[in-house]
Design an enzyme around this catalytic site. Structure first.
Site, mmCIF file in Angstrom:
data_model
loop_
_atom_site.group_PDB
_atom_site.id
_atom_site.type_symbol
_atom_site.label_atom_id
_atom_site.label_comp_id
_atom_site.label_asym_id
_atom_site.label_seq_id
_atom_site.Cartn_x
_atom_site.Cartn_y
_atom_site.Cartn_z
ATOM 1 N N ASP A 32 38.240 29.636 22.797
ATOM 2 C CA ASP A 32 36.867 29.516 22.285
ATOM 3 C C ASP A 32 36.050 30.776 22.559
ATOM 4 O OD1 ASP A 32 37.619 27.061 21.572
ATOM 5 O OD2 ASP A 32 36.269 25.955 22.921
ATOM 6 N N ALA A 33 36.250 31.367 23.743
ATOM 7 C CA ALA A 33 35.441 32.528 24.134
ATOM 8 C C ALA A 33 35.674 33.696 23.162
ATOM 9 C CB ALA A 33 35.785 32.960 25.543
ATOM 10 N N GLU A 34 36.922 33.848 22.746
ATOM 11 C CA GLU A 34 37.249 34.949 21.832
ATOM 12 C C GLU A 34 36.615 34.672 20.458
ATOM 13 O OE1 GLU A 34 38.347 37.756 22.177
ATOM 14 O OE2 GLU A 34 39.151 38.411 20.245
ATOM 15 N N ASP A 36 33.924 32.961 19.935
ATOM 16 C CA ASP A 36 32.488 33.203 20.094
ATOM 17 C C ASP A 36 32.171 34.697 20.028
ATOM 18 O OD1 ASP A 36 32.153 30.540 20.356
ATOM 19 O OD2 ASP A 36 31.898 30.551 22.535
ATOM 20 N N LEU A 82 36.565 0.268 -3.105
ATOM 21 C CA LEU A 82 37.913 -0.288 -3.012
ATOM 22 C C LEU A 82 37.860 -1.792 -2.839
ATOM 23 C CD1 LEU A 82 39.420 2.200 -0.403
ATOM 24 C CD2 LEU A 82 40.108 2.007 -2.801
ATOM 25 N N GLU A 121 46.758 5.848 4.408
ATOM 26 C CA GLU A 121 45.783 6.650 5.152
ATOM 27 C C GLU A 121 44.875 5.725 5.936
ATOM 28 O OE1 GLU A 121 43.394 8.658 2.112
ATOM 29 O OE2 GLU A 121 45.167 8.505 0.847
ATOM 30 N N LYS A 123 41.361 4.191 7.025
ATOM 31 C CA LYS A 123 40.071 4.079 6.342
ATOM 32 C C LYS A 123 39.003 4.466 7.356
ATOM 33 C CE LYS A 123 37.394 1.046 3.343
ATOM 34 N NZ LYS A 123 36.065 1.155 3.958
ATOM 35 N N ASP A 125 35.552 5.295 9.117
ATOM 36 C CA ASP A 125 34.273 4.603 9.025
ATOM 37 C C ASP A 125 33.138 5.615 9.089
ATOM 38 O OD1 ASP A 125 32.861 2.392 8.583
ATOM 39 O OD2 ASP A 125 33.074 1.537 10.591
ATOM 40 N N GLU A 181 35.454 11.627 3.510
ATOM 41 C CA GLU A 181 34.520 10.923 4.380
ATOM 42 C C GLU A 181 33.933 11.887 5.409
ATOM 43 O OE1 GLU A 181 34.376 7.803 3.423
ATOM 44 O OE2 GLU A 181 33.654 6.552 5.065
ATOM 45 N N TYR A 233 40.104 12.730 1.230
ATOM 46 C CA TYR A 233 41.057 11.696 0.822
ATOM 47 C C TYR A 233 41.282 11.617 -0.687
ATOM 48 C CZ TYR A 233 36.756 8.867 0.482
ATOM 49 O OH TYR A 233 35.507 8.413 0.187
ATOM 50 N N LYS A 297 47.341 3.650 -1.583
ATOM 51 C CA LYS A 297 47.140 4.083 -2.972
ATOM 52 C C LYS A 297 48.506 4.296 -3.611
ATOM 53 C CE LYS A 297 43.070 6.555 -1.399
ATOM 54 N NZ LYS A 297 42.619 7.813 -0.832
ATOM 55 N N LYS A 321 41.825 -4.269 5.651
ATOM 56 C CA LYS A 321 40.837 -4.140 6.724
ATOM 57 C C LYS A 321 41.347 -4.668 8.066
ATOM 58 C CE LYS A 321 36.906 -3.220 5.849
ATOM 59 N NZ LYS A 321 35.755 -3.478 4.992
ATOM 60 N N CYS A 415 15.524 -11.107 44.541
ATOM 61 C CA CYS A 415 16.953 -11.016 44.232
ATOM 62 C C CYS A 415 17.541 -12.399 43.957
ATOM 63 C CB CYS A 415 17.663 -10.361 45.406
ATOM 64 S SG CYS A 415 19.450 -10.418 45.258
ATOM 65 N N CYS A 418 20.018 -13.101 47.186
ATOM 66 C CA CYS A 418 19.568 -13.253 48.581
ATOM 67 C C CYS A 418 18.067 -13.490 48.713
ATOM 68 C CB CYS A 418 19.968 -12.023 49.393
ATOM 69 S SG CYS A 418 19.002 -10.559 48.985
ATOM 70 N N CYS A 445 17.630 -4.516 44.626
ATOM 71 C CA CYS A 445 17.353 -5.502 45.669
ATOM 72 C C CYS A 445 17.332 -4.748 46.987
ATOM 73 C CB CYS A 445 18.472 -6.546 45.675
ATOM 74 S SG CYS A 445 18.641 -7.388 47.255
ATOM 75 N N CYS A 451 22.260 -8.831 51.715
ATOM 76 C CA CYS A 451 22.435 -9.493 50.416
ATOM 77 C C CYS A 451 23.922 -9.723 50.192
ATOM 78 C CB CYS A 451 21.841 -8.603 49.316
ATOM 79 S SG CYS A 451 22.216 -9.201 47.651
HETATM 80 S S1 IVH Z 1 39.599 6.125 -1.479
HETATM 81 C C1 IVH Z 1 38.992 5.137 -5.726
HETATM 82 N N1 IVH Z 1 40.410 6.646 0.962
HETATM 83 O O1 IVH Z 1 35.931 3.566 1.789
HETATM 84 C C2 IVH Z 1 39.191 5.244 -4.279
HETATM 85 N N2 IVH Z 1 38.250 5.732 0.675
HETATM 86 O O2 IVH Z 1 35.424 1.111 0.016
HETATM 87 C C3 IVH Z 1 37.978 5.633 -3.568
HETATM 88 N N3 IVH Z 1 36.992 5.455 2.756
HETATM 89 O O3 IVH Z 1 33.526 4.767 -0.426
HETATM 90 C C4 IVH Z 1 38.028 5.711 -2.102
HETATM 91 N N4 IVH Z 1 38.538 6.267 4.108
HETATM 92 O O4 IVH Z 1 33.772 5.962 1.800
HETATM 93 C C5 IVH Z 1 39.414 6.172 0.196
HETATM 94 N N5 IVH Z 1 41.239 7.205 3.061
HETATM 95 C C6 IVH Z 1 40.256 6.730 2.293
HETATM 96 C C7 IVH Z 1 39.032 6.298 2.850
HETATM 97 C C8 IVH Z 1 38.056 5.793 1.983
HETATM 98 C C9 IVH Z 1 37.320 5.754 4.035
HETATM 99 C C10 IVH Z 1 35.719 4.837 2.326
HETATM 100 C C11 IVH Z 1 35.004 5.619 1.260
HETATM 101 C C12 IVH Z 1 34.805 4.675 0.112
HETATM 102 C C13 IVH Z 1 35.025 3.342 0.743
HETATM 103 C C14 IVH Z 1 35.637 2.426 -0.290
#
Ligand code: IVH
Length: 582
Positions: A32-34, A36, A82, A121, A123, A125, A181, A233, A297, A321, A415, A418, A445, A451
């Site tokens: 990291d230092a290099e 920077d 999705l 992949e 998903k 958040d 994402e 993605y 997919k 999910k 308390c 006690c 307390c 106590c």
């Molecule tokens: S594909 C047509 N891949 O999930 C396909 N979505 O409910 C479009 N998300 O709005 C999305 N990881 O924000 C895809 N590996 C992933 C994802 C992903 C998170 C989210 C994305 C999307 C929502 C769909």
């Protein structure tokens, strides 16, 4: 070309390369230092030659003047959502529809085909963004919005460190829209909340909200200071096709500098998808970022086109999910627990609710400042979050659902164990030789070892491995010793007799003798261990070592004035006052 311009281009190329290795390949090539040093050299050169600054320079990720509003962006190719699967049967049903839609021969009992290849992949958040590259240069970033119209967040996305401002290599389509994402890692989220608490700012309920709140800032200088990351993605609008498979697309995008998931895999047939789901599910807690499921997919782009869309969802993809980590429940009461140092901690008693497969009936509330920050009242409907193995937390109050008879949370005056007085702790600060005292977040307390709760915890700490290391005395036995009145201070352990112990639950002749021998053995600890074992508030192992090394004997530790103690490394003012009280 001037020497300065030459060097600027050289530095940018080198920094881009390091960024790529760090963010995309996860293989940092220099310390990291290099990095920077190179970065600062570039900054200095650009400051001296401002006419040479370009928007794709790695120095330009700092945000710019605040906007008054985001402008709207139309997505040429809609950003879809999705369909969700929760059960294995939903997944088999999806696979059956894909098999049927592609006119493939059915290969299993459930109507699926082992011939379908799926990309797998996590998903993530966070929130979906679209990044538009024209001739390899990032020209626009947008939110998903309603899928057709989003908001222009170009200045904000430029501050996200692992989003390339220009693509590497060659061969990219002149118009290339990358989708993915923006998210915050678990560690980044914890750090952000801790620093927000310190400055009295707004904290976030979860990494998703933190990512969304950070990205949609009109002041992109704020965004620049938030630990946001991007993971690609998919693609949107492109001037020519990249590969004939989805995984081929992502691998090519990675070569052009896009971060993609390290967990990207190919599955042949639905059973391998289900294996992937179970594998990621088992590792969910140890991933550095939060996921709410996995996405499958159909890998072949030709097959994706054949399957097409239904309403706003592709027929070729699905989200499988995981159980949610947040649930709604009711706050039935707030009780107070007394810890080792006497801290009186509010604990939420909840209407039991299942969160990610585990029934939660209690949640920590940390301290009264946290209760105030949440605006919590007894009777409230609250959002409970159970992330990984950590103790469940109350992250939000649903104020709209507050009942009329909701009650305020009040710290008890005495308390609950006690009956001693409960005092608010003080925060002692010193500047320019003067001490100022303000109110702390913790109530304590004052009963100390009188106590029962503090005594039990003090003894459990005293005998623990890193303290006096007395083996054979579990928490339950300590509780019994205290409840039977056999010990009322750690020192009393040394007066225990065989007859005192042998009648305790779980003890017999052999174990009683073993315990007495362990107590005897512990009589000659080092001074540092002994100081640590005393369990003085704010005196951890490190401080104990420093005290032992600097002062040499317990008498001298006891005699030292707080002002003297604070000159020792590791010893804060609060700790110094506590030590002096010894
Ligand atoms: S594909 C047509 N891949 O999930 C396909 N979505 O409910 C479009 N998300 O709005 C999305 N990881 O924000 C895809 N590996 C992933 C994802 C992903 C998170 C989210 C994305 C999307 C929502 C769909």
């Amino acid at each position: 070309m001037t020497a300065a311009k030459n060097r600027i281009l050289e530095l940018r190329a080198e920094l881009d390369q390091h960024n790529y290795r760090y963010h995309v390949l996860d293989e940092p090539s220099i310390p990291d230092a290099e990095y920077d040093r190179l970065f600062h050299e570039l900054k200095a050169l650009e400051a001296a030659n401002p006419e040479l600054i370009t928007s794709d320079s790695p120095t330009q990720r700092v945000g710019s003047v605040a906007l008054t509003a985001f402008t709207q962006v139309r997505h040429e190719v809609p950003m879809l959502s999705l369909g969700n699967a929760f059960e294995e049967s939903d997944m088999r049903e999806f696979d059956r529809r894909v098999t049927e839609g592609l006119d493939l021969p059915v290969g299993d009992l459930f109507g699926g085909s082992a011939a379908v290849e799926y990309s797998c992949e996590p998903k993530l958040d966070g929130l979906a963004v679209s990044l538009l590259y024209q001739d390899g240069v990032l020209v626009r970033g947008a939110t998903r919005g309603d899928g057709t119209t989003g908001e222009d967040i170009s200045v904000n996305v430029r501050t996200v460190r692992n989003i390339p401002l220009k693509l590497h290599g060659e061969g990219w389509p002149a118009t290339l829209e990358v989708r993915g994402e923006v998210f915050m890692s678990k560690a980044g989220f914890e750090r952000l909340n801790a620093s927000q608490l310190e400055i009295g700012g707004k904290t976030f309920a979860n990494p998703r909200n933190a990512a969304a709140g950070s990205l949609r800032q009109l002041d992109s200088k704020i965004t620049a200071n938030r630990p946001l990351e991007f993971c690609c993605y998919g693609i949107g609008q492109v001037s020519h096709d990249i590969s004939d498979t989805h995984i081929g697309n992502l691998k090519q995008l990675q070569k052009w500098g896009m971060p993609i998931s390290h967990e990207l895999k190919l599955a042949k047939g639905i059973d391998e998808c289900l294996d992937y789901y179970r594998d990621i599910g088992a590792r969910r807690n140890s991933l550095t970022y939060e996921i709410d499921g996995v996405v499958f997919k159909v890998n072949s782009i030709a097959d994706q086109r054949e399957l097409g869309f239904r309403a706003r969802e592709p027929r070729w993809a699905i989200a499988h999910k995981f159980p949610a980590m947040e649930e709604l429940t009711e706050l039935l009461d707030v009780e107070f627990q007394v810890g080792r140092t006497g801290a009186v901690t509010p604990v939420a008693r909840l209407k039991p609710v299942k969160v990610a497969g585990v029934t939660v009936a209690n949640a920590t509330l940390h301290n009264m400042d946290e209760v105030a920050r949440l605006g919590l009242m007894i009777g409230d409907t609250v959002i409970i979050r159970r992330a990984g193995d950590v103790i469940p937390q109350v992250v939000q109050v649903v104020t709209e659902r507050r009942p009329e008879n909701a009650r305020a949370v009040q710290i008890p005056e005495s308390c609950p164990v006690c009956g001693s007085h409960v005092e608010r702790t003080q925060l002692i600060k010193r500047s320019k030789g003067k001490e100022t005292v303000s109110e702390g977040a913790v109530y304590r307390c004052v009963g100390r070892l009188a106590c029962g709760a503090q005594l039990k915890q003090a003894i459990i700490h005293f005998v623990s491995r890193r303290a006096m290391d007395i083996e054979g005395l579990g928490d339950k036995s300590v509780e019994q010793l205290v409840d039977e009145g056999l010990v009322s201070s750690p020192a009393d352990l040394y007066a225990l007799k065989f007859d005192d112990i042998v009648d305790l639950e779980g003890f017999a002749e052999v174990s009683s003798n073993k315990l007495l021998a362990a107590i005897e053995d512990s009589k000659k600890p080092g001074l540092a261990r002994f100081i640590y074992a005393l369990g003085i508030p704010d005196v951890g192992e490190e401080t104990a070592k420093v005290l032992a090394r600097s002062l040499g004997s317990l008498e001298r530790v006891q005699q030292a004035l707080p002002t003297v103690l604070t000159y020792l490394p590791e010893c804060g003012l609060d700790g110094a006052h506590e030590i002096h009280l010894l």
